[in-house]
Every structure is written in structure tokens, then in C-alpha cells.
Design a protein around this motif. Structure first.
Motif, PDB file in Angstrom:
ATOM      1  N   ALA A 125      10.947  -2.262  -4.573  1.00  0.00           N
ATOM      2  CA  ALA A 125      11.595  -1.442  -5.594  1.00  0.00           C
ATOM      3  C   ALA A 125      11.055  -0.019  -5.646  1.00  0.00           C
ATOM      4  O   ALA A 125      11.768   0.905  -6.069  1.00  0.00           O
ATOM      5  N   ASP A 126       9.820   0.187  -5.195  1.00  0.00           N
ATOM      6  CA  ASP A 126       9.257   1.534  -5.234  1.00  0.00           C
ATOM      7  C   ASP A 126       9.803   2.436  -4.140  1.00  0.00           C
ATOM      8  O   ASP A 126       9.350   3.580  -4.001  1.00  0.00           O
ATOM      9  N   ILE A 127      10.803   1.977  -3.398  1.00  0.00           N
ATOM     10  CA  ILE A 127      11.532   2.877  -2.504  1.00  0.00           C
ATOM     11  C   ILE A 127      12.086   4.047  -3.301  1.00  0.00           C
ATOM     12  O   ILE A 127      12.256   5.159  -2.775  1.00  0.00           O
ATOM     13  N   ARG A 128      12.331   3.839  -4.596  1.00  0.00           N
ATOM     14  CA  ARG A 128      12.846   4.921  -5.434  1.00  0.00           C
ATOM     15  C   ARG A 128      11.860   6.077  -5.514  1.00  0.00           C
ATOM     16  O   ARG A 128      12.267   7.239  -5.569  1.00  0.00           O
ATOM     17  N   ARG A 129      10.557   5.781  -5.516  1.00  0.00           N
ATOM     18  CA  ARG A 129       9.551   6.854  -5.499  1.00  0.00           C
ATOM     19  C   ARG A 129       9.582   7.607  -4.173  1.00  0.00           C
ATOM     20  O   ARG A 129       9.460   8.841  -4.134  1.00  0.00           O
ATOM     21  N   VAL A 130       9.738   6.860  -3.089  1.00  0.00           N
ATOM     22  CA  VAL A 130       9.824   7.487  -1.765  1.00  0.00           C
ATOM     23  C   VAL A 130      11.070   8.361  -1.686  1.00  0.00           C
ATOM     24  O   VAL A 130      11.027   9.492  -1.182  1.00  0.00           O
ATOM     25  N   GLN A 131      12.185   7.867  -2.188  1.00  0.00           N
ATOM     26  CA  GLN A 131      13.421   8.648  -2.179  1.00  0.00           C
ATOM     27  C   GLN A 131      13.280   9.927  -2.988  1.00  0.00           C
ATOM     28  O   GLN A 131      13.790  10.981  -2.593  1.00  0.00           O
ATOM     29  N   ASP A 132      12.565   9.848  -4.095  1.00  0.00           N
ATOM     30  CA  ASP A 132      12.391  11.028  -4.934  1.00  0.00           C
ATOM     31  C   ASP A 132      11.544  12.071  -4.222  1.00  0.00           C
ATOM     32  O   ASP A 132      11.899  13.262  -4.174  1.00  0.00           O
ATOM     33  N   PHE A 134      10.807  12.361  -0.861  1.00  0.00           N
ATOM     34  CA  PHE A 134      11.382  12.891   0.368  1.00  0.00           C
ATOM     35  C   PHE A 134      12.766  13.482   0.151  1.00  0.00           C
ATOM     36  O   PHE A 134      13.207  14.334   0.929  1.00  0.00           O
ATOM     37  N   GLY A 135      13.448  13.073  -0.909  1.00  0.00           N
ATOM     38  CA  GLY A 135      14.701  13.740  -1.251  1.00  0.00           C
ATOM     39  C   GLY A 135      14.466  15.210  -1.535  1.00  0.00           C
ATOM     40  O   GLY A 135      15.271  16.077  -1.160  1.00  0.00           O
ATOM     41  N   LYS A 136      13.323  15.513  -2.183  1.00  0.00           N
ATOM     42  CA  LYS A 136      12.975  16.908  -2.450  1.00  0.00           C
ATOM     43  C   LYS A 136      12.514  17.610  -1.179  1.00  0.00           C
ATOM     44  O   LYS A 136      12.895  18.761  -0.912  1.00  0.00           O
ATOM     45  N   ILE A 137      11.685  16.934  -0.382  1.00  0.00           N
ATOM     46  CA  ILE A 137      11.181  17.556   0.851  1.00  0.00           C
ATOM     47  C   ILE A 137      12.330  17.948   1.775  1.00  0.00           C
ATOM     48  O   ILE A 137      12.323  19.030   2.378  1.00  0.00           O
ATOM     49  N   PHE A 138      13.326  17.073   1.870  1.00  0.00           N
ATOM     50  CA  PHE A 138      14.455  17.346   2.769  1.00  0.00           C
ATOM     51  C   PHE A 138      15.636  17.990   2.039  1.00  0.00           C
ATOM     52  O   PHE A 138      16.703  18.151   2.640  1.00  0.00           O
ATOM     53  N   ASN A 139      15.426  18.355   0.783  1.00  0.00           N
ATOM     54  CA  ASN A 139      16.471  19.028   0.007  1.00  0.00           C
ATOM     55  C   ASN A 139      17.812  18.299   0.147  1.00  0.00           C
ATOM     56  O   ASN A 139      18.841  18.882   0.472  1.00  0.00           O
ATOM     57  N   GLU A 143      23.784  14.641  -4.332  1.00  0.00           N
ATOM     58  CA  GLU A 143      24.634  13.552  -3.827  1.00  0.00           C
ATOM     59  C   GLU A 143      23.813  12.402  -3.246  1.00  0.00           C
ATOM     60  O   GLU A 143      24.334  11.296  -3.046  1.00  0.00           O
ATOM     61  N   PHE A 144      22.529  12.647  -2.978  1.00  0.00           N
ATOM     62  CA  PHE A 144      21.666  11.588  -2.472  1.00  0.00           C
ATOM     63  C   PHE A 144      21.066  10.837  -3.649  1.00  0.00           C
ATOM     64  O   PHE A 144      20.242  11.377  -4.397  1.00  0.00           O
ATOM     65  N   ALA A 145      21.464   9.579  -3.825  1.00  0.00           N
ATOM     66  CA  ALA A 145      20.974   8.768  -4.943  1.00  0.00           C
ATOM     67  C   ALA A 145      19.534   8.384  -4.714  1.00  0.00           C
ATOM     68  O   ALA A 145      19.156   7.954  -3.619  1.00  0.00           O
ATOM     69  N   ARG A 146      18.713   8.535  -5.741  1.00  0.00           N
ATOM     70  CA  ARG A 146      17.289   8.188  -5.658  1.00  0.00           C
ATOM     71  C   ARG A 146      16.990   6.918  -6.448  1.00  0.00           C
ATOM     72  O   ARG A 146      15.910   6.755  -6.991  1.00  0.00           O
ATOM     73  N   MET A 295      15.189   6.330   4.264  1.00  0.00           N
ATOM     74  CA  MET A 295      15.296   6.437   2.810  1.00  0.00           C
ATOM     75  C   MET A 295      16.738   6.196   2.364  1.00  0.00           C
ATOM     76  O   MET A 295      16.993   5.964   1.180  1.00  0.00           O
ATOM     77  N   ARG A 296      17.651   6.219   3.311  1.00  0.00           N
ATOM     78  CA  ARG A 296      19.062   5.903   3.062  1.00  0.00           C
ATOM     79  C   ARG A 296      19.399   4.485   3.520  1.00  0.00           C
ATOM     80  O   ARG A 296      20.547   4.175   3.806  1.00  0.00           O
ATOM     81  N   ALA A 297      18.396   3.627   3.635  1.00  0.00           N
ATOM     82  CA  ALA A 297      18.587   2.228   4.047  1.00  0.00           C
ATOM     83  C   ALA A 297      19.105   2.114   5.473  1.00  0.00           C
ATOM     84  O   ALA A 297      19.853   1.191   5.798  1.00  0.00           O
TER      85      ALA A 297
END
Length: 318
Positions: A125-132, A134-139, A143-146, A295-297
Motif C-alpha cells: 500500500a505504501d506505493i502511494r508514497r513512492v508515487q508521490d 517520484f511523481g514530483k521528481i518526474f513532474n 493526471e498521474f494518480a498517486r 510507479m504506473r503498475a
């Protein structure tokens, strides 16, 4: 070392206690021990495990590999096709496509394997932290759900499930990344990037969200399982003096011989060693495509207006 030989701890861990009961039951009853077939991808040094219940022929695929050629940006399915061939030839029914974490060294083939074989795609479930992070790192944009919604199921620490008639339990083992999850299926634990073979040591902890102290505590958690617990690793790089790849060991072997965290190694000493070692390591060659896809499964970034997906490279950021 007997199955009752376990390291003592200051407090009971109910999830580890539940996993221990499961392992002990499997050690006593061969019907509860899964069959494991491993496929090793030498380009990324990654072990993909297909684990199945011989009674029901139900199966899980753990940490699959999508081949990626960095120079051309092309993907191929050679490694994943070997898994498909084995599953079909053996007559298995895939229930789960499991990821121990969002890998930084290879792309996941789970979505393609789902198309071929089925199975729920799941991660911690903590994939959400990773998405948050790296979602910022990769801008990645709004539209990218975290929220982890790209996956079919998100495991919490202690969640139970099954592979056929074999019970399984998820153990949260952060440190390499915040989202690392080990899956204990019968007497076999699939531990992702936490430990390597005893002669090679432990995983790095310097990626965003990683933590060497947390990794040590997660490892000790795993090493609290019975000594005979089979451990299946995600990677191997051949320690000096060893000429063959290896990806299976035991809790007892790791406790006795792991060069970084054998019994008697203190937490502070491990953190000092791990932090110093991590400062000497280069980033994995495929970290840019791997993290953006994983991070996008395992899905590529959404195509742009020309119908092509693109991998970003943040300059001077990592």
C-alpha cells in the motif's frame, strides 16, 4: 539450526508471529509447501519467481521483467514469454501478479502477463508514497494518480491471502524503498530487495524514501522467521569468488553468514556501513524508465498527442 531457533526480540511482532505459525505448519505438512520455478534475467540480474500450489495448480508470478533497450527505447517480451510458456506447459492458473516494490533496475512485465495469463496485480500500500515522491521528481502532472489505483490490490502489513490452498501473508519491509513488501507463501518468503545471498549482503537504501536504519529493522524482522524458512531473492550479482548466479537461501543461512547483517551485527554499525557503501554506488542504468513505468503498475506513460509514450530524464535532479 532447527526451526525453533529464532532470534529473541524486545517485543512480540504479531505479524511475524502469524507468519511463523504459517511457516511451521508448512514445515510439518508438505502439502502446504509451494513449488517455485525461477527465471533469471541476466541483463538486469533479476529473478522472477513463479510459485504454485501443486494440489490446485494455482500460481503467483512475482517480480516479472519487461526487456527494455535503453539506446532505442524499445520494449520486448523475451523474459516474460519464458514465464508464459512455463505456466501454459505446466497447466497453471495464475491468481496473482505480485510486485515486492517499485523496481528501479528493471521494468515490470505484469500488465502484459495479465493479458496473457490473468491474475490480480498487487503491491504494498505504501506505493502511494513512492508515487508521490517520484511523481514530483518526474513532474508527472495532476493526471498521474498517486493513490495506487493503477494496481488491482494494495497489501497492508499482515494482510493474508492464498495461492490455491496454500496460505500466504504480506510483511511490510521498508528501507530499500518505503513500499517494499515480502510475501510469505507457505514456508517460502519472497523478500524483494532487502537481502541478497549471504556472501553478497544487503540492498542499498539511498533512493528517495529509502532508509538504512529502517532496512536493518526490516531485515531483522525477516530473520525472526524460522531458520528453515526458504528465502527467494529478487537479484543476484555473483559475489567475488562465486561463478554462478543464486537466488535461494534460508533464514538460518542469512543469520549465520550474511556479510552485512549476520547475528551479532549492531544496528548502528550496519547503518554506518550501509550508508558509506551506498555513497560509492552509481544509480541503476535503467532507473529513469523503470521508476516511471513501475510507479504506473508497469504501464508506459500516457501517449502524447502523436500517439507515442515518452520517458523523461530530469536533469541534475537524482
Amino acid at each position: 539450526m532447527s526451526g525453533s531457533s529464532r532470534p529473541s526480540g524486545p517485543a512480540a511482532d504479531p505479524v511475524v508471529e502469524a507468519a511463523t505459525r504459517q511457516v511451521m505448519a508448512a514445515l510439518a505438512d508438505p502439502a502446504l509447501r509451494p513449488v517455485v520455478r525461477t527465471f533469471f534475467d541476466e541483463e538486469t540480474f533479476t529473478a522472477t519467481h513463479v510459485v504454485h500450489d501443486p494440489a490446485t495448480m494455482k500460481a503467483a508470478v512475482i517480480d516479472s521483467v519487461l526487456n527494455y533497450e535503453a539506446s532505442s527505447g524499445r520494449t520486448k517480451h523475451g523474459s516474460a514469454q519464458k514465464v508464459v510458456d512455463y505456466v501454459r506447459e505446466t497447466g497453471l492458473e495464475v491468481e496473482w501478479q505480485l510486485e515486492t516494490h517499485a523496481h528501479a533496475d528493471h521494468l515490470s512485465a505484469a500488465p502484459w502477463l495479465q493479458e496473457q495469463l490473468g491474475g490480480k496485480l498487487a503491491i504494498g500500500a505504501d506505493i502511494r508514497r513512492v508515487q508521490d515522491v517520484f511523481g514530483k521528481i518526474f513532474n508527472a502532472g495532476t493526471e498521474f494518480a498517486r493513490d495506487g489505483s493503477q494496481f488491482d490490490h494494495l497489501f497492508q502489513d499482515g494482510d493474508t491471502f492464498s495461492v490455491g490452498s496454500i496460505p500466504a501473508i504480506a510483511l511490510h519491509v521498508p528501507g530499500h524503498t518505503p513500499a517494499d513488501m515480502a510475501f510469505v507463501i507457505g514456508d517460502a518468503a519472497f523478500i524483494g530487495d532487502t537481502l541478497f545471498m549471504p556472501d553478497y549482503g544487503t540492498a542499498r537504501a539511498d533512493f528517495p524514501g529509502g532508509d538504512a536504519r529502517m532496512l536493518f529493522r526490516s531485515i531483522r524482522r525477516l530473520l525472526s522467521l524460522p531458520a528453515e524458512t526458504r528465502l527467494f531473492l529478487c537479484h543476484d550479482y555473483k559475489a567475488p569468488g562465486r561463478d554462478v548466479f543464486a537466488w535461494e537461501t534460508t533464514v538460518g543461512a542469512e543469520r549465520a553468514h550474511n556479510v552485512h547483517v549476520h547475528d551479532g551485527v549492531a544496528e548502528d554499525d550496519f547503518v554506518t556501513m550501509r550508508s558509506a557503501r551506498d555513497r560509492t554506488l552509481s544509480l541503476p542504468s535503467l532507473i529513469m524508465p523503470s521508476v516511471q513505468v513501475n510507479m504506473r503498475a508497469g504501464h508506459l506513460p500516457e501517449p502524447e498527442e502523436n500517439g507515442v509514450s515518452y520517458i523523461k530524464v530530469p536533469v541534475n535532479r537524482l
